[in-house]
Design an enzyme around this catalytic site. Structure first.
Site, short mmCIF file in Angstrom:
data_model
loop_
_atom_site.label_atom_id
_atom_site.label_comp_id
_atom_site.label_asym_id
_atom_site.label_seq_id
_atom_site.Cartn_x
_atom_site.Cartn_y
_atom_site.Cartn_z
N SER A 77 0.82 -1.22 0.00
CA SER A 77 0.00 0.00 0.00
C SER A 77 0.85 1.27 0.00
O SER A 77 0.41 2.30 -0.52
CB SER A 77 -0.93 0.00 1.22
OG SER A 77 -0.18 -0.10 2.42
N ASP B 117 -3.07 7.19 10.18
CA ASP B 117 -3.14 5.87 10.81
C ASP B 117 -1.82 5.38 11.36
O ASP B 117 -1.73 4.27 11.87
CB ASP B 117 -3.69 4.84 9.81
CG ASP B 117 -2.85 4.76 8.54
OD1 ASP B 117 -1.78 5.41 8.49
OD2 ASP B 117 -3.27 4.06 7.61
N HIS C 196 0.65 4.99 6.91
CA HIS C 196 0.73 5.64 5.61
C HIS C 196 1.13 7.11 5.77
O HIS C 196 0.66 7.79 6.68
CB HIS C 196 -0.61 5.52 4.88
CG HIS C 196 -1.00 4.11 4.61
ND1 HIS C 196 -1.89 3.42 5.42
CD2 HIS C 196 -0.63 3.24 3.64
CE1 HIS C 196 -2.05 2.20 4.96
NE2 HIS C 196 -1.29 2.05 3.88
#
Length: 861
Positions: free
Chosen positions: A237, A413, A416
């Protein structure tokens, strides 16, 4: 007991008001530009004693001449020496004079100040009606302060001359060049490695790579660079975030949507750009198979491959050591495939960014910075050892880790990165790949050194021949001088002959000037074209602009002198005006203050004021003298010859007609405003309407007060308007018509009061005499990338770097000014026939350069 008079002033003594240059009136423009830029620290007339304006002033300053009182002599110095009992009649003056040497000067100063402290304060009759009287009379504290002020300036000027400053600058350049050469050999010469691995934040969001400049790519530039290219992002990600930020440089409207755990394609059909994200969150067999397919000859390979993963392995296996061991095995098997791809494509392995552990969710608590560091160390060691006999072609993208360390606390979070950090990393990738293709002016990272042009090679040969010729001439001249040296008759003790040193020949001056100019041009090339010294981006803050402005203002007030004449815009005043404007413009450029609109608009007025002075000065000269001779025209043109094409191509990167057009539109009227002002001033002066005597207001009291009030209001009104503009385009549209308001307001405020016309700052005037050289040189040996960056001579210490680079820059500009004046006297004779012949030779020389330059440009294309 009497004290001997001080010795004649030595070379390098400070200038006095009486020794300053004459003023520039419309009649004085006949002399044209000064024959030589006079240094701030110039010689005084030897053996000359002045009487006059200070005669009759008693008290601590005593009787004596004006020169003796200025140096702290007179009855005060005599009384101090008598009380100390250390000065005998007929003793050497150098033992106590401030000019007599380091020790003697300080000792004499100390005795004088001690005597002033012991002396009871007493008032004295003031002879001068101006504020200068405070330096001669009133209380002892004021007298001591004035004395310390004058002697302080003398001490500074005596021990620090322009000549010694230039020698120090030369030594500094040589030492810095050696240090940078050694550093390049030790750390490598690849600026791409610096861009990918090191840097720092300027402020909060501006990333500064180590030693080079990063270009901010626009949409059109990115598409132009990536036309017909295929870029692939492989990973988890975090790599997906980097993919989105990279694509948004090409298409800002691209949205982050769709299934996050799938492949995401992007294609710009107009530019034929294809960017893919391939979802492979772990370094495993799946990722290996994807990479292996690209190694086959029958498959089209991506031009750029960006890969990286680790956090999923830590999360799925709960941070176990077995997972780390498996990661090492997998990346060991993938490394040879990446190395093979790196021979034909650009391959980057992105190290894992740190996390903000306090914000991590419960199912991510096992992803710690300690585990991330272990995975990064494993990846770096394996990738770097993938080739045994040569350096790995796979580039480690570690700079994102440094960026994340500063910004991860802004994460939503804890895992990221915030969008600004992702954009910075994407822009770094764009610079790494595109800088060597597009070669932007302000993108020095990853750019190879440009090849030498034909003109640069010819210039190098010419200056080399000049240096060799000067050395030969110097050796022959020295040998001839030794042969003609007078010898002493041992019997009579007298010299047999007395030889007067012959004057310096024009040929020697010519060769010496080009010899020095060649060395300076070599320094220009090293700073502006070679990769020896570093370059960095600018970052504006209010303190970086306004604090230096305060510094130079204090120095300008400290070095104040009386003008020789008090006419409007006299020579000292115009030099002062050009000087402080040039210093403000230099600070504006190096601080990046163009981003602050109020400062930008006021700097535009300063640039217009230079052109105003040009119109005023030349109109005054031709109107009063009527001299339209070719010699006068050539004198003005010679000063700008080295900034003209094709010589300017030696240092030009990308010339653009738009820049010339933009500058012309901004100041297209101001030269005519200067000519009109000169006409009105000459008309008023001819009708004897102006009162230009010392201390007299320019007009009658009522008119002077009214004009001063109007000028102050106009000055402030323009400043308020300039500060309230919404954008540069709106301000620039009105600037050509209204800039003259603030220029005229300044001239009236500076010249209407008589006391204001009677003084000037010799500090600013010194810089004003070399303002043209400062303006040209700043682009090559002080700033970088056409003022977009800063030349870095001393990395890691911005303040020290600015001080050292500025010192060298000013010394070089002053030397170029002297070289230009020396060459002008030789190359431009007063005889019109000889001048025409030389002009024809110069024109032929330039035509040859133009032809050679055109041939080279065609051969390149």
């Amino acid at each position: 007991m009497s004290l001997p008079p001080p010795p004649p002033p030595a070379s390098g003594d400070p200038v006095t008001p009486e020794d300053s240059l004459g003023s520039v009136t419309p009649e004085d423009w006949a002399t044209g530009p000064p024959s030589q830029a006079q240094p701030l620290l110039r010689q005084e007339a030897k053996g000359e004693e002045e009487e006059g304006e200070e005669t009759g002033v008693q008290g601590a300053w005593g009787k004596g001449t004006a020169e003796q009182r200025r140096r702290g002599w007179g009855e005060a110095a005599e009384a101090a020496a008598a009380e100390e009992g250390q000065v005998e009649a007929g003793g050497a003056a150098g033992s106590a004079s401030p000019a007599g040497g380091a020790g003697g000067g300080r000792e004499g100063w100390r005795r004088l100040l001690d005597w002033l402290r012991r002396r009871q304060p007493q008032c004295c009759p003031c002879a001068a009606p101006l504020p200068r009287s405070a330096a001669h009379c009133c209380h002892g504290g004021t007298k001591m302060a004035a004395l310390a002020y004058n002697l302080g300036k003398r001490e500074i000027n005596h021990y620090f001359s322009v000549r010694s400053a230039k020698v120090l600058a030369l030594v500094a350049v040589l030492l810095l060049a050696v240090c940078h050469l050694a550093s390049r050999r030790y750390r490598g010469n690849d600026s791409c490695e610096y861009l990918l691995s090191s840097g720092r934040f300027l402020g909060e969001k501006v990333w500064q790579p180590h030693s080079c400049m990063m270009h901010k790519y626009k949409i059109s530039e990115a598409k132009n660079c990536l036309v017909d290219k295929h870029i692939a992002f492989i990973g988890d990600s975090r790599i997906r975030q980097l993919f989105y930020s990279f694509v948004k440089i090409i298409n800002p409207q691209f949205k982050e949507e769709g299934n996050k755990h799938e492949n995401i394609p992007f294609e710009d059909k107009i530019a034929s750009v294809k960017v893919d994200f391939l979802w492979h969150p772990e370094v495993n067999g799946s990722m290996k198979q994807c990479i292996k397919v690209w190694t086959e000859d029958s498959v089209a390979k991506p031009h750029v491959i960006v890969a990286g993963a680790a956090t999923w392995s830590i999360k799925i296996h709960n941070g176990s050591n077995e997972a780390l061991s498996q990661y090492k095995m997998n990346i060991t098997s993938i490394a040879p495939l990446l190395e093979k791809l790196a021979k034909t494509s650009d391959v980057y392995w992105v190290l894992q960014d740190p996390v903000y552990e306090d914000l991590l969710s419960e199912n991510r608590k096992m992803i710690t910075n300690e585990k991330i560091d272990a995975y990064n160390e494993a990846a770096v060691s394996i990738l770097n050892s993938s080739t045994r006999n040569s350096k790995s072609h796979v580039k480690v993208f570690s700079v994102s880790k440094l960026i994340a360390q500063e910004t991860i606390m802004e994460s939503l979070d804890g895992l990221h990165l915030p969008e600004s950090s992702r954009e910075t990393s994407a822009m770094i990738l764009m610079n790494v790949y595109c800088n060597k293709i597009l070669k932007p002016v302000d993108g020095s990272c990853c750019q190879p050194r440009p090849p030498l042009t034909l003109i640069q090679k010819l210039a190098a040969c010419f200056f080399t021949l000049s240096i060799v010729g000067y050395l030969i001439f110097y050796i022959i001249h020295r040998n001839a001088h030794r042969k003609n040296k007078p010898c002493t008759d041992l019997e009579s003790g007298e010299e047999k002959k007395n030889i007067i040193n012959p004057p310096v020949s024009p040929l020697e001056i010519f060769l010496q000037s080009f010899c020095k100019l060649g060395l300076i041009m070599a320094y220009f090339y090293i700073c502006d074209r070679a990769n020896l010294f570093m370059k960095e981006n600018k970052f504006y803050t209010h303190s970086t602009f306004f604090i230096p402005i305060i510094y130079i203002l204090v120095l300008g007030v400290f070095y104040n002198e009386n003008t020789k004449e008090t006419k409007v815009l006299n020579r000292e005043q115009t030099d002062e005006w050009k000087g402080w404007m040039q210093l403000v413009i230099l600070i504006y450029h190096i601080s990046g203050a163009s981003t602050f609109l109020p400062v930008y608009m006021h700097i535009r007025v300063l640039v217009a004021a230079y052109l105003f002075q040009t119109g005023y000065g030349h109109f005054s000269y031709f109107w009063v003298k009527g001299d339209f001779g070719i010699h006068r025209v050539c004198q003005g043109a010679f000063e700008k010859i080295f900034s003209l094409w094709p010589l300017s191509k030696c240092f030009e990167l990308k010339g653009n007609v738009y820049e010339w057009w933009f500058r012309w539109r901004l100041d297209r009227y101001v030269v005519f405003h200067g000519m009109l002002f000169a006409f009105i001033y000459l008309a008023l002066q001819k009708r004897q309407i102006l009162s230009e005597g010392k201390g007299e207001p320019l007009f009658s009291s009522k008119i002077s007060n009214f004009l001063l009030f109007i000028s102050v209001v106009s000055f402030l009104t323009y400043s308020i308007w300039a500060s309230s503009c919404k954008n540069k385009a709106e301000c620039n549209e009105l600037h050509p018509s209204v800039s003259v308001v603030q220029i005229l307001a300044f001239i009236l405020i500076r010249n209407i009061p008589g006391y204001a016309r009677s003084v000037y700052s010799s500090f600013f005037a010194w810089f004003g005499k070399i303002s043209l050289e400062l303006f040209i040189c700043q682009y090559h040996i002080w700033l970088a990338a056409d003022t977009r960056g800063i030349l870095v001579l001393i990395p890691g210490n911005p303040m020290l770097n600015i001080i050292v680079s500025t010192f060298i820059f000013v010394c070089v500009a002053h030397e170029i000014s002297q070289i230009t004046n020396d060459l002008a006297q030789i190359i431009i004779p007063k005889d019109n026939s000889s001048l025409l012949k030389r002009l024809a030779c110069i024109a032929a020389f330039f035509c040859g350069l133009l032809i050679l330059s055109s041939i080279q440009d065609k051969s390149r294309h």
